[in-house]
Design a protein around this motif. Sequence first.
Motif, PDB file in Angstrom:
ATOM      1  N   LYS A 104     -22.543   4.969  14.805  1.00 40.82           N
ATOM      2  CA  LYS A 104     -22.062   4.263  13.613  1.00 40.82           C
ATOM      3  C   LYS A 104     -22.839   4.693  12.380  1.00 40.82           C
ATOM      4  CE  LYS A 104     -23.031  -0.179  13.189  1.00 40.82           C
ATOM      5  NZ  LYS A 104     -22.912  -1.668  13.282  1.00 40.82           N
ATOM      6  N   PHE A 105     -24.151   4.757  12.528  1.00 42.28           N
ATOM      7  CA  PHE A 105     -25.007   5.155  11.407  1.00 42.28           C
ATOM      8  C   PHE A 105     -24.683   6.577  10.944  1.00 42.28           C
ATOM      9  CE2 PHE A 105     -28.820   7.620  10.336  1.00 42.28           C
ATOM     10  CZ  PHE A 105     -29.198   6.995   9.157  1.00 42.28           C
ATOM     11  N   ALA A 106     -24.600   7.511  11.905  1.00 45.93           N
ATOM     12  CA  ALA A 106     -24.350   8.917  11.568  1.00 45.93           C
ATOM     13  C   ALA A 106     -22.961   9.114  10.970  1.00 45.93           C
ATOM     14  CB  ALA A 106     -24.509   9.782  12.816  1.00 45.93           C
ATOM     15  N   THR A 107     -21.965   8.441  11.543  1.00 46.30           N
ATOM     16  CA  THR A 107     -20.583   8.583  11.063  1.00 46.30           C
ATOM     17  C   THR A 107     -20.431   8.051   9.649  1.00 46.30           C
ATOM     18  OG1 THR A 107     -19.736   8.363  13.323  1.00 46.30           O
ATOM     19  CG2 THR A 107     -18.178   8.000  11.528  1.00 46.30           C
ATOM     20  N   ALA A 108     -20.934   6.833   9.417  1.00 45.30           N
ATOM     21  CA  ALA A 108     -20.808   6.209   8.093  1.00 45.30           C
ATOM     22  C   ALA A 108     -21.529   7.020   7.027  1.00 45.30           C
ATOM     23  CB  ALA A 108     -21.354   4.784   8.141  1.00 45.30           C
ATOM     24  N   THR A 109     -22.723   7.499   7.349  1.00 48.06           N
ATOM     25  CA  THR A 109     -23.512   8.251   6.367  1.00 48.06           C
ATOM     26  C   THR A 109     -22.869   9.605   6.056  1.00 48.06           C
ATOM     27  OG1 THR A 109     -25.531   7.188   7.185  1.00 48.06           O
ATOM     28  CG2 THR A 109     -25.803   9.158   5.826  1.00 48.06           C
ATOM     29  N   SER A 110     -22.450  10.338   7.073  1.00 50.45           N
ATOM     30  CA  SER A 110     -21.902  11.688   6.867  1.00 50.45           C
ATOM     31  C   SER A 110     -20.554  11.652   6.148  1.00 50.45           C
ATOM     32  CB  SER A 110     -21.774  12.419   8.204  1.00 50.45           C
ATOM     33  OG  SER A 110     -20.934  11.710   9.090  1.00 50.45           O
ATOM     34  N   LEU A 111     -19.686  10.709   6.512  1.00 46.11           N
ATOM     35  CA  LEU A 111     -18.375  10.617   5.864  1.00 46.11           C
ATOM     36  C   LEU A 111     -18.510  10.201   4.396  1.00 46.11           C
ATOM     37  CD1 LEU A 111     -16.078   9.000   8.593  1.00 46.11           C
ATOM     38  CD2 LEU A 111     -16.121  11.378   7.815  1.00 46.11           C
ATOM     39  N   THR A 112     -19.449   9.296   4.130  1.00 43.62           N
ATOM     40  CA  THR A 112     -19.685   8.875   2.749  1.00 43.62           C
ATOM     41  C   THR A 112     -20.214  10.038   1.919  1.00 43.62           C
ATOM     42  OG1 THR A 112     -20.190   6.633   3.508  1.00 43.62           O
ATOM     43  CG2 THR A 112     -20.891   7.212   1.294  1.00 43.62           C
ATOM     44  N   LEU A 113     -21.123  10.803   2.494  1.00 42.07           N
ATOM     45  CA  LEU A 113     -21.683  11.957   1.784  1.00 42.07           C
ATOM     46  C   LEU A 113     -20.605  12.998   1.504  1.00 42.07           C
ATOM     47  CD1 LEU A 113     -24.218  13.216   0.629  1.00 42.07           C
ATOM     48  CD2 LEU A 113     -24.714  14.177   2.878  1.00 42.07           C
ATOM     49  N   ALA A 114     -19.713  13.212   2.456  1.00 39.88           N
ATOM     50  CA  ALA A 114     -18.615  14.167   2.262  1.00 39.88           C
ATOM     51  C   ALA A 114     -17.706  13.714   1.118  1.00 39.88           C
ATOM     52  CB  ALA A 114     -17.816  14.304   3.550  1.00 39.88           C
ATOM     53  N   SER A 115     -17.472  12.413   1.031  1.00 39.29           N
ATOM     54  CA  SER A 115     -16.642  11.872  -0.051  1.00 39.29           C
ATOM     55  C   SER A 115     -17.292  12.110  -1.401  1.00 39.29           C
ATOM     56  CB  SER A 115     -16.432  10.366   0.162  1.00 39.29           C
ATOM     57  OG  SER A 115     -15.774  10.116   1.375  1.00 39.29           O
ATOM     58  N   LEU A 116     -18.624  11.964  -1.449  1.00 42.94           N
ATOM     59  CA  LEU A 116     -19.337  12.175  -2.703  1.00 42.94           C
ATOM     60  C   LEU A 116     -19.288  13.639  -3.130  1.00 42.94           C
ATOM     61  CD1 LEU A 116     -22.342   9.843  -1.950  1.00 42.94           C
ATOM     62  CD2 LEU A 116     -20.720   9.561  -3.803  1.00 42.94           C
ATOM     63  N   ALA A 117     -19.380  14.533  -2.175  1.00 42.67           N
ATOM     64  CA  ALA A 117     -19.276  15.965  -2.498  1.00 42.67           C
ATOM     65  C   ALA A 117     -17.900  16.255  -3.095  1.00 42.67           C
ATOM     66  CB  ALA A 117     -19.508  16.799  -1.240  1.00 42.67           C
ATOM     67  N   GLY A 118     -16.869  15.643  -2.499  1.00 45.82           N
ATOM     68  CA  GLY A 118     -15.512  15.824  -3.012  1.00 45.82           C
ATOM     69  C   GLY A 118     -15.369  15.281  -4.419  1.00 45.82           C
ATOM     70  N   LEU A 119     -16.054  14.173  -4.713  1.00 49.69           N
ATOM     71  CA  LEU A 119     -15.999  13.576  -6.053  1.00 49.69           C
ATOM     72  C   LEU A 119     -16.584  14.517  -7.109  1.00 49.69           C
ATOM     73  CD1 LEU A 119     -15.486  11.045  -7.853  1.00 49.69           C
ATOM     74  CD2 LEU A 119     -17.852  10.393  -7.349  1.00 49.69           C
ATOM     75  N   ILE A 120     -17.711  15.146  -6.779  1.00 49.50           N
ATOM     76  CA  ILE A 120     -18.351  16.064  -7.736  1.00 49.50           C
ATOM     77  C   ILE A 120     -17.443  17.257  -8.016  1.00 49.50           C
ATOM     78  CG2 ILE A 120     -20.328  17.598  -8.114  1.00 49.50           C
ATOM     79  CD1 ILE A 120     -21.969  15.649  -6.358  1.00 49.50           C
ATOM     80  N   VAL A 121     -16.838  17.797  -6.960  1.00 46.03           N
ATOM     81  CA  VAL A 121     -15.905  18.926  -7.128  1.00 46.03           C
ATOM     82  C   VAL A 121     -14.716  18.487  -7.996  1.00 46.03           C
ATOM     83  CG1 VAL A 121     -14.315  20.468  -5.931  1.00 46.03           C
ATOM     84  CG2 VAL A 121     -16.579  20.017  -4.964  1.00 46.03           C
ATOM     85  N   TYR A 122     -14.202  17.278  -7.748  1.00 47.05           N
ATOM     86  CA  TYR A 122     -13.074  16.746  -8.542  1.00 47.05           C
ATOM     87  C   TYR A 122     -13.462  16.613 -10.006  1.00 47.05           C
ATOM     88  CZ  TYR A 122      -9.997  13.244 -10.596  1.00 47.05           C
ATOM     89  OH  TYR A 122      -9.151  12.574 -11.447  1.00 47.05           O
ATOM     90  N   LYS A 123     -14.663  16.094 -10.275  1.00 46.51           N
ATOM     91  CA  LYS A 123     -15.140  15.931 -11.646  1.00 46.51           C
ATOM     92  C   LYS A 123     -15.170  17.265 -12.376  1.00 46.51           C
ATOM     93  CE  LYS A 123     -19.298  16.575 -12.498  1.00 46.51           C
ATOM     94  NZ  LYS A 123     -20.772  16.605 -12.552  1.00 46.51           N
ATOM     95  N   GLN A 124     -15.729  18.269 -11.738  1.00 47.08           N
ATOM     96  CA  GLN A 124     -15.859  19.580 -12.379  1.00 47.08           C
ATOM     97  C   GLN A 124     -14.501  20.243 -12.593  1.00 47.08           C
ATOM     98  OE1 GLN A 124     -18.624  21.794  -9.965  1.00 47.08           O
ATOM     99  NE2 GLN A 124     -20.378  20.551 -10.557  1.00 47.08           N
ATOM    100  N   SER A 125     -13.616  20.110 -11.612  1.00 49.38           N
ATOM    101  CA  SER A 125     -12.292  20.726 -11.755  1.00 49.38           C
ATOM    102  C   SER A 125     -11.475  20.022 -12.835  1.00 49.38           C
ATOM    103  CB  SER A 125     -11.538  20.693 -10.420  1.00 49.38           C
ATOM    104  OG  SER A 125     -11.283  19.366 -10.020  1.00 49.38           O
ATOM    105  N   THR A 126     -11.662  18.699 -12.955  1.00 51.48           N
ATOM    106  CA  THR A 126     -10.963  17.943 -14.005  1.00 51.48           C
ATOM    107  C   THR A 126     -11.395  18.417 -15.378  1.00 51.48           C
ATOM    108  OG1 THR A 126     -10.761  15.985 -12.597  1.00 51.48           O
ATOM    109  CG2 THR A 126     -10.570  15.645 -14.959  1.00 51.48           C
TER     110      THR A 126
END
Length: 447
Positions: A139-161
């Motif tokens: 649970k700890f590993a899944t929640a942390t890794s998926l959240t981090l992946a979402s944040l990486a996607g957010l940064i890419v979205y910000k820059q592309s926008t």
Amino acid sequence: MSNLSITTRFIQQLSKNGDSVIPAAAKDTLSNCAITYIYDKKASKEDGKERAIEEFGTEIIWIGGIPALKKLFDKTVYKFFKADPKFDIRNLKKNSNGNFERLEFLVKNTKDLAQKQTLENILKNENIQKLYKKLYLTKFATATSLTLASLAGLIVYKQSTTQKEMEQKIKKKMELANAVNQGIANNQAFGAFNNNSDNSGNVSFKGGSLAQTISNFMYNPLRNMSILDGGITTTRLALARKGERFEVGFKELFQIALIYFLAEPIQKGLENIIGKGFKTPIHNEYQLLSDKNLNEFLTKDGLKNSIDELCALKNSEEVLDYVFKNQDGTLVKMLKISGAVPTLKDKNTINTLAFIDTEAIQNTAKNIDELLCASLKSNDPKKLLSRAKNLKGVSVIANILIGAAAIGIIQPMANIIMRKKRNNGESINPAIKNMETQMEQKFAFKG
């Protein structure tokens, strides 16, 4: 036990700098508003918009991502395996003899029948013990890794926008400039035709002239967030564009320091300064200081002896034994109200599935002793307790505001000052400036 008001619950959560995400969320929200405003006004609209997308988007994912994913895990995976997600696997720690001494103690002393059954099943079955450990770690590993992946996607979205908007902006300016130039050329051609002139009136448009014209830890929710924040920092630095990596690192340093390392020392420092200034001890939890029965508790016979007895105990087993044997005593009631002894929803029954921190129990008892001594010396104990509650609230709010001001005002202003020194007085994000210049040259070349 009296029910806590919404205000008391809120301030209590704001005071938990060591194990709650609420203070971090409060500081983050206030600082994000300030950061967005400052970059929008002092740097550029693009910089301000990028900050808004990344800061508020990150906060939503950062604060909500891990709890939401853990809750989903509890409702699905734990339910599938018929496991209770409220059980803390730290209760599975063995003593020097290889026995589950703490777990055995909890089974014997648990009053709640459902919890007792859960604990007995875990104690008797080695496979269930292994299952609980695997479930929690997964649970700890899944929640942390998926959240981090979402944040990486957010940064890419910000820059592309930003890139798309900048491209549209430059394109429109280029089209307008070409239209103006074409109009000038037509007028000149028309004049030359009337005057029988050989002048063609062609005007070259170069990128340079346009550039001059057009010119951003596993059990503790907060420690869990700190692991995620380390990943956020690494991701942000890795995805940072040319010219902005120093600024990203500087901002992350401020945030990590103020939320994870300085929050508790600042709170303790404020409590010491304010407490000494007003000669009022305010180290106790806000929810205990707010309890309507506090004065009555402090006047109970034997409270001082109970505190001395508890604080004199040498190991966690003795502390646990004392707490369970004296569940209806005044001191243990106060420990329950303060949160040092975890309870079920009725606020009276000890929650034996949770981890009971015996060191925190003894520290809380010492704080209660400090308050008791001050109350006994006071001419007006009720007034003292009311002042202690109010001053504690002031110290908690002051800590939040100090952190938010440092992250949201001092940090961005310092970054902009350093940005100007490094970029010949330019306040715009150098990465955005580089992007703008490259696009101007690109469209000028196409033109």
